[in-house]
Design an enzyme around this catalytic site. Structure first.
Site, PDB file in Angstrom:
ATOM      1  N   ASP A  31       1.269  -0.710  -0.003  1.00  0.00           N
ATOM      2  CA  ASP A  31       0.050  -0.159  -0.077  1.00  0.00           C
ATOM      3  C   ASP A  31       0.807   1.248   0.190  1.00  0.00           C
ATOM      4  OD1 ASP A  31      -1.734   2.000   1.461  1.00  0.00           O
ATOM      5  OD2 ASP A  31      -3.318   0.665   0.760  1.00  0.00           O
ATOM      6  N   ILE A  32       0.839   2.264  -0.640  1.00  0.00           N
ATOM      7  CA  ILE A  32       1.094   3.258  -0.950  1.00  0.00           C
ATOM      8  C   ILE A  32       0.967   4.388  -0.018  1.00  0.00           C
ATOM      9  CG2 ILE A  32       1.404   3.575  -3.735  1.00  0.00           C
ATOM     10  CD1 ILE A  32      -0.930   5.717  -3.419  1.00  0.00           C
ATOM     11  N   ASN A  86     -12.700  -3.444   2.582  1.00  0.00           N
ATOM     12  CA  ASN A  86     -13.321  -2.877   2.443  1.00  0.00           C
ATOM     13  C   ASN A  86     -14.463  -2.627   1.636  1.00  0.00           C
ATOM     14  OD1 ASN A  86     -12.324  -1.482   5.329  1.00  0.00           O
ATOM     15  ND2 ASN A  86     -10.450  -0.513   3.510  1.00  0.00           N
ATOM     16  N   GLN A  93     -14.182   2.205   1.542  1.00  0.00           N
ATOM     17  CA  GLN A  93     -13.709   1.659  -0.098  1.00  0.00           C
ATOM     18  C   GLN A  93     -13.388   2.455  -0.868  1.00  0.00           C
ATOM     19  OE1 GLN A  93     -16.496  -1.512  -2.124  1.00  0.00           O
ATOM     20  NE2 GLN A  93     -14.539  -1.380  -3.269  1.00  0.00           N
ATOM     21  N   HIS A  99     -10.390  -5.135  -3.150  1.00  0.00           N
ATOM     22  CA  HIS A  99      -9.539  -5.646  -2.792  1.00  0.00           C
ATOM     23  C   HIS A  99      -9.100  -5.845  -1.574  1.00  0.00           C
ATOM     24  CE1 HIS A  99      -9.725  -1.144  -2.449  1.00  0.00           C
ATOM     25  NE2 HIS A  99      -9.057  -1.138  -1.413  1.00  0.00           N
ATOM     26  N   HIS A 101      -6.732  -6.141   2.025  1.00  0.00           N
ATOM     27  CA  HIS A 101      -5.408  -5.237   3.070  1.00  0.00           C
ATOM     28  C   HIS A 101      -5.490  -5.930   4.183  1.00  0.00           C
ATOM     29  CE1 HIS A 101      -6.848  -1.057   2.833  1.00  0.00           C
ATOM     30  NE2 HIS A 101      -7.894  -1.651   1.804  1.00  0.00           N
TER      31      HIS A 101
END
Length: 113
Positions: A31-32, A86, A93, A99, A101
């Site tokens: 994750d960025i 999410n 979301q 996706h 996490h």
């Protein structure tokens, strides 16, 4: 794939990203904006808007299996980790592509938010 979907573009190699892990059905990348020491996203290669619209049980199983593989490879499998999907605006979301996490590396609190 939708042309403007960020995660479709990442999963298909249009946006260069180093994958933590991948299968024929899914990819995993960091994750960025991580919220824990380990924060990896697991994304199906095919476009699925959210868990609410998911219909392919095999793809969902592949996502969960890849999430577990990521936890093992990141060294958080034994101490514990969280897998989150999410879904929708009230679920938090932020990208309209399903996706997961995978988060760990610290003690998680409950409730999450």
């Amino acid at each position: 794939m939708t042309e403007k979907c960020l995660f479709c573009r990442i999963a298909n190699g249009e946006i260069p990203t180093k994958f933590v892990a991948e299968t024929g059905e899914a990819v995993a990348f960091r994750d960025i904006d991580p919220k824990s020491p380990v924060h990896v996203l697991v994304v199906p290669r095919q476009h699925v808007t959210s868990l609410a619209s998911a219909e392919d049980e095999e793809v969902l199983g592949q996502l969960m299996m890849l999430a577990a593989k990521v936890a093992r490879s990141e060294g958080i499998s034994e101490s514990g980790y969280r897998v989150i999907a999410n879904t929708g605006p009230d679920g938090g979301q932020s990208v309209d592509h399903l996706h997961l996490h995978v988060m760990g590396g610290r003690r998680m609190t409950w409730p999450p938010g």
